[in-house]
Design an enzyme around this catalytic site. Structure first.
Site, PDB file in Angstrom:
ATOM      1  N   SER A 271       4.515 -34.222 -32.673  1.00 55.86           N
ATOM      2  CA  SER A 271       4.555 -33.183 -33.667  1.00 55.86           C
ATOM      3  C   SER A 271       3.822 -32.235 -33.185  1.00 55.86           C
ATOM      4  O   SER A 271       2.904 -32.133 -32.473  1.00 55.86           O
ATOM      5  CB  SER A 271       3.980 -33.814 -35.155  1.00 55.86           C
ATOM      6  OG  SER A 271       2.702 -33.925 -34.943  1.00 55.86           O
ATOM      7  N   ASP A 272       4.206 -30.701 -33.800  1.00 57.24           N
ATOM      8  CA  ASP A 272       3.402 -29.668 -33.818  1.00 57.24           C
ATOM      9  C   ASP A 272       2.243 -30.142 -34.664  1.00 57.24           C
ATOM     10  O   ASP A 272       2.269 -31.005 -35.641  1.00 57.24           O
ATOM     11  CB  ASP A 272       3.958 -28.403 -34.403  1.00 57.24           C
ATOM     12  CG  ASP A 272       3.313 -27.083 -33.677  1.00 57.24           C
ATOM     13  OD1 ASP A 272       2.174 -27.210 -33.340  1.00 57.24           O
ATOM     14  OD2 ASP A 272       3.927 -26.213 -33.720  1.00 57.24           O
ATOM     15  N   TRP A 273       0.898 -29.313 -34.649  1.00 54.41           N
ATOM     16  CA  TRP A 273      -0.320 -29.805 -35.278  1.00 54.41           C
ATOM     17  C   TRP A 273      -0.060 -29.174 -36.768  1.00 54.41           C
ATOM     18  O   TRP A 273      -0.060 -28.063 -37.227  1.00 54.41           O
ATOM     19  CB  TRP A 273      -1.439 -28.780 -34.568  1.00 54.41           C
ATOM     20  CG  TRP A 273      -2.072 -29.460 -33.243  1.00 54.41           C
ATOM     21  CD1 TRP A 273      -3.303 -29.842 -33.175  1.00 54.41           C
ATOM     22  CD2 TRP A 273      -1.382 -29.922 -32.317  1.00 54.41           C
ATOM     23  NE1 TRP A 273      -3.522 -30.479 -31.982  1.00 54.41           N
ATOM     24  CE2 TRP A 273      -2.232 -30.618 -31.481  1.00 54.41           C
ATOM     25  CE3 TRP A 273      -0.014 -30.126 -31.878  1.00 54.41           C
ATOM     26  CZ2 TRP A 273      -2.091 -31.228 -30.252  1.00 54.41           C
ATOM     27  CZ3 TRP A 273       0.285 -30.788 -30.576  1.00 54.41           C
ATOM     28  CH2 TRP A 273      -0.833 -31.366 -29.948  1.00 54.41           C
ATOM     29  N   GLY A 274       0.187 -30.007 -37.537  1.00 53.06           N
ATOM     30  CA  GLY A 274       0.158 -29.976 -39.098  1.00 53.06           C
ATOM     31  C   GLY A 274       1.683 -29.960 -39.504  1.00 53.06           C
ATOM     32  O   GLY A 274       2.157 -29.208 -40.512  1.00 53.06           O
ATOM     33  N   ALA A 275       2.692 -30.622 -38.639  1.00 50.93           N
ATOM     34  CA  ALA A 275       4.158 -30.771 -38.947  1.00 50.93           C
ATOM     35  C   ALA A 275       4.244 -32.103 -39.310  1.00 50.93           C
ATOM     36  O   ALA A 275       5.776 -31.959 -39.659  1.00 50.93           O
ATOM     37  CB  ALA A 275       4.613 -30.098 -37.840  1.00 50.93           C
TER      38      ALA A 275
END
Length: 747
Positions: A271-275
Site C-alpha cells: 500500500s501507499d502510506w495511509g492508503a
C-alpha cells in the site's frame, strides 16, 4: 507429475534444512528458482512470522524502535532464522530521499526531475540513473526503494508531475522499467507506483477516478504493463485514490484481475502510506502488505488480520500467498543472497554526480532560439543573471522524493500551511549557475540581480551584453499548483528585462508546463526542469555550447489554461471550503479528510498530444518538441508489416556540430473512438556533422490496437494504418502506410 515430484522433493529438503536452521539460526543457501524458493520459505514460516511480515512501520511515528531502525519511509522486521531480510525502505524517485533532514548529515546524489529523464528519450540513461540510486541506497543500508513512478500526466498542474515521466504510455513505461531494472541491478527491490489512475494531488486520498476499462488499458495501465515487462519490479505500490468507487488498494479488478491475473505479476502489492481502509476486503482484493501502518486509521493487517484468519474471512492460504509474493520480490532481485550491509559504506559521490549532470544536460529542452542567440559567445564582456537564487543554486521539487543533496541546501523555505507542510520545504540544491557561468566566461563580468524589483533588473540588463533570467515555479507532492502562471510577478520581470535588452534568454526551472505570455518578446527559452545537484553546471554547458541541447518535451505545453481538459483542478474549490471550516483547529494529515469528489477522465486514452487534434487546439509547444544547435534530416522510410510492424529510416546530421536527435514514429491507430495519433517508437541517436545512421523501430502491436473488454484482450483490426516519422507530435517529416492483418493479443 515430474514437476509435482520435484516440488515435493524441494519441500522435503526445505523442511529438513529449516529444522537445521532453527538450531544454527541461519538458512543454508538453497539453489532453486525464485518461484520455488519463495514458496518454500513462505511454507516454512510460522503463523506469527507470516503475520509480522505483511505490515510495516513508519519509523518517524513508530512507538516500537528496534535497534536497526533509522528515520526513513518504512521498516518491516525480517525472520533471521530463515535468512528472510528485514525490509528497510526509502523514498527514492530522484535519489535516496531524506525529507526535512530526518537523518542529520545524511546526503545523497540528487537527480533532476523525472521529467528531465523522460525528456532525454534515453532508456540507457534511465537504467544508469536507477543503478546509481540503487547503489547509494544499498550503501546506506536500504534494500527497498519506493521508486518507479509511472502515472501519466493528465492535467498540467499536477503537483507531483515532476516525479513522473510525462503523458505517453510507451515513453513512461520504457523509462520507468529501465530505471527499475537499474535499481534492482544492486540486488535490492524497487517498486512501481502509484497503481493506478492517480494523476492529481488535490484530495488525493479520497478522490474517485473514473474511466472506462478499455481507455484505461490503452493509456495509464499500458504504461504500468510495459514497465513491469521491462523492469520486473519486486513490488507494485497501490495508490491513495479510488478507481471506479473502489479504493485502489482494495480494488479487485485492478489488483487481482489485471495485475496478478492478466499480467501474471508474481511480486507483492504494497500500500501507499495511509492508503489502507480495511482488512479482509483489501487482502482478498489483492493487497499483500500494509505500509506505514501508523498513518492508517487502524493496523488492519495486525490483530484484525489475526481475527479474520480465525473467522475464515481471510484464508491461511491467502496469508501464505501474501508472504510468498513478498519473498518472490526479495528472492528474484537477489536480495536474499546479497543482504545489504549493516553499517553505511563509502559512496563515490563524484562519479554519481556525473550521472546527475548527464541527465540534466540530456533532458534540458531548448524551446526557442531565435537568431541563434545560443550558444553564447565566450567573448561577452558583461552578463547579468537575474532571479531564482541563481547565485547559489537550482530549485528542486518537494515531497517524499526530496533528496538532501551533496553540497547542502543554500535556500530552504518552510511551508506555513497546506497538505505538504509537515514534510516538504521549498529547497534549492547547491549548484550555482552564477559560478558555473563565470567559469565558462572567464573574461566576462558576470553579475547577479535577485529580480525582486523588475525596474532594477531592467536597469542592470540594459548595460549588459546578455541577460539571463532564471524563472521558477515550485511543485510538491500533496498539493497541486493552482495556476500555470509563474509566481511572484515573474512575468512582469521578464517583460521588463526583455524590453531593456533584446538579447535576453529565459531559463525555466519548473516541474511542468507554465504559461509564457512574454514568449514573443524573448529570443531564447531553455526548459531546465528541476535540474538536480549539478544543474548549474549543466545549464552553463548548454548555454555556452559545451553541450548541444537534445531534450524533447515528454508532455504537451498548453498555450492557455483553457486548453486543459479540466480547466480547473477537480475538488479544489470543495477542499478550500472544507479547509476554511476547520482551519482554526483542524489538521491537514493524510487520513483526516472525508471530502471526496468524482473525477471522470472523459478524454480516456486520448491523453495529452493524442487529444489535441480532436479539439483543434494548438498547443504552445507539442509533445516531443525540442531544438538543437544542429539540424537533422530524415529519409529512406521503409515500412515492413508482419506479426510486429517494423519501421526504418535514415537520420542525417546536416549541421556543423555533433548532436543527438530523438526521431519519433507515430501511427494513426485505434477504431473504438476514432483513430488517434500514437507514439509507437523512438530512438535517441548521436551523430557527427554529415553522419547518417539507420534507425529501426519494431512496433509493439498493443500500440496499434483497441482493448476489447468483452474478449478481454487486444484487437488490431485489419486495414491500412498511416505511419509518420516526425520530430514531434504533429510533424510529418516522413509518411507512409502499413497494411496490417487482423490480430488478437492476450491482455
Amino acid at each position: 507429475m515430474k514437476t509435482l515430484l520435484s516440488a515435493l522433493a524441494l519441500s522435503a529438503a526445505m523442511t529438513a534444512l529449516i529444522a537445521s536452521a532453527h538450531a544454527q539460526r541461519a538458512e543454508p543457501t538453497i539453489q532453486a528458482d525464485p518461484d520455488q524458493r519463495a514458496a518454500a520459505l513462505a511454507d516454512a514460516m510460522t503463523a506469527e512470522e507470516k503475520l509480522r511480515y505483511v505490515h510495516g512501520y513508519f519509523p518517524p511515528m513508530s512507538k516500537d524502535k528496534p535497534a536497526d531502525m533509522i528515520p526513513s519511509a518504512g521498516y518491516v522486521p525480517g525472520v533471521p532464522r530463515l535468512r528472510i531480510p528485514t525490509l528497510r525502505e526509502s523514498d527514492a524517485s530522484l535519489g535516496v530521499a531524506n525529507q526535512i533532514e530526518q537523518r542529520k548529515g545524511d546526503t545523497a546524489t540528487a537527480l533532476p526531475a523525472s521529467l528531465a529523464l523522460a525528456a532525454s528519450f534515453d532508456p540507457d540513461l534511465a537504467y544508469r540513473g536507477g543503478a546509481m540510486i540503487g547503489a547509494e541506497a544499498r550503501a546506506k543500508t536500504f534494500n527497498v526503494l519506493l521508486a518507479g513512478g509511472a502515472n501519466l500526466t493528465r492535467d498540467p498542474w499536477g503537483g507531483r508531475t515532476f516525479e513522473y515521466l510525462g503523458e505517453d504510455p510507451l515513453l513512461a513505461g520504457i523509462m520507468a522499467g529501465e530505471s527499475i531494472r537499474g535499481v534492482q541491478s544492486n540486488h535490492i527491490v524497487s517498486t512501481l507506483k502509484h497503481f493506478a489512475l492517480n494523476p492529481q494531488e488535490t484530495l488525493r486520498t479520497t478522490v474517485n477516478s473514473q474511466m472506462g476499462e478499455a481507455a484505461l488499458r490503452e493509456s495509464d495501465l499500458l504504461a504500468f504493463e510495459i514497465a513491469i515487462e521491462r523492469g520486473a519490479p519486486g513490488s507494485v505500490m497501490c495508490a491513495y485514490n479510488k478507481v471506479e468507487s473502489d479504493w485502489a488498494c482494495e480494488n479487485d479488478h485492478l489488483l487481482n484481475q489485471v495485475l496478478k491475473g492478466d499480467w501474471g505479476y508474481k511480486g507483492w502489492v504494497m500500500s501507499d502510506w495511509g492508503a489502507v481502509h480495511s482488512t479482509a476486503k483489501a487482502i482478498n482484493a489483492g493487497l499483500d502488505q500494509q505500509s506505514g501502518r501508523e498513518l492508517d486509521k487502524a493496523m488492519y493487517f495486525g490483530a484484525p488480520l489475526a481475527a479474520a484468519l480465525k473467522d475464515g474471512s481471510v484464508s491461511s492460504a491467502r496469508l501464505t500467498d501474501m508472504n510468498r509474493r513478498i519473498l518472490w520480490g526479495v528472492t528474484t532481485t537477489g536480495l536474499i543472497d546479497h543482504p545489504v550491509p549493516t553499517t553505511p559504506q563509502p559512496i563515490d559521490y563524484a562519479a554519481h554526480a556525473k550521472v546527475a549532470q548527464e541527465v540534466a544536460e540530456k533532458g534540458s529542452v531548448l524551446l526557442k532560439n531565435e537568431g541563434d542567440l545560443l550558444p553564447l559567445a565566450r567573448s561577452a564582456k558583461r552578463i547579468v543573471l537575474i532571479g531564482a537564487h541563481a547565485d547559489v543554486g537550482v530549485l528542486s521539487g518537494g515531497g517524499s522524493s526530496q533528496v538532501r543533496s551533496v553540497g547542502g541546501a543554500p535556500v530552504e523555505i518552510p511551508l506555513k500551511e497546506g497538505a505538504a507542510a509537515s514534510f516538504a520545504r521549498v529547497t534549492w540544491h547547491a549548484s550555482s549557475p552564477l559560478q558555473a557561468i563565470r567559469a565558462m566566461a572567464l573574461g566576462a563580468n558576470v553579475i547577479f540581480v535577485d529580480g525582486t524589483d523588475p525596474a532594477a533588473a531592467a536597469k542592470a540588463a540594459r548595460s549588459a551584453d546578455l541577460a539571463i533570467i532564471f524563472a521558477w515555479q515550485w511543485r510538491t507532492e500533496a498539493q497541486d499548483v493552482e495556476t500555470l502562471a509563474l509566481p511572484d510577478n515573474q512575468d512582469a520581470l521578464i517583460n521588463a528585462v526583455a524590453a531593456a535588452n533584446p538579447r535576453t534568454a529565459v531559463v525555466l526551472e519548473t516541474g511542468g508546463p507554465v504559461l509564457m505570455p512574454w514568449l514573443s518578446r524573448v529570443p531564447t527559452v531553455l526548459q531546465a526542469w528541476y535540474p538536480g545537484q549539478k544543474g548549474g553546471e549543466a545549464i552553463a554547458n548548454i548555454l555556452f555550447g559545451a553541450v548541444n541541447p537534445s531534450g524533447r518535451l515528454p508532455m504537451t505545453f498548453p498555450a492557455s489554461e483553457a486548453q486543459a481538459i479540466r480547466p480547473t483542478i477537480p475538488g479544489l474549490a470543495e477542499m478550500k471550503a472544507a479547509d476554511a471550516k476547520v482551519k482554526a483547529g483542524g489538521t491537514y494529515g493524510m487520513v483526516e479528510r472525508s471530502l471526496s469528489v468524482d473525477v471522470p477522465y472523459r478524454e480516456g486514452a486520448d491523453v495529452g498530444y493524442r487529444g489535441y487534434p480532436k479539439t483543434g487546439a494548438k498547443p504552445l509547444f507539442p509533445f516531443g518538441y525540442g531544438l538543437s544547435y544542429t539540424r537533422f534530416r530524415y529519409g529512406g522510410l521503409k515500412i515492413e508489416p508482419g506479426a510486429a510492424l517494423r519501421v526504418s529510416f535514415d537520420v542525417t546530421n546536416t549541421g556543423k556540430v555533433a548532436g543527438a536527435d530523438s526521431p519519433q514514429v507515430y501511427a494513426s491507430a485505434g477504431r473504438r473512438n476514432g483513430a488517434t495519433q500514437r507514439l509507437v517508437g523512438f530512438e535517441r541517436v548521436t551523430l557527427r556533422p554529415g553522419e547518417t545512421k539507420r534507425v529501426s523501430v519494431t512496433v509493439d502491436p498493443r500500440l496499434l490496437a483497441d482493448f476489447d473488454v468483452a474478449a478481454r484482450g487486444w484487437h488490431v483490426a485489419a486495414g491500412r494504418y498511416p505511419v509518420i516519422v516526425g520530430r514531434f507530435a504533429g510533424d510529418t517529416a516522413l509518411t507512409g502506410t502499413a497494411t496490417l492483418a487482423d490480430a488478437r493479443i492476450k491482455p
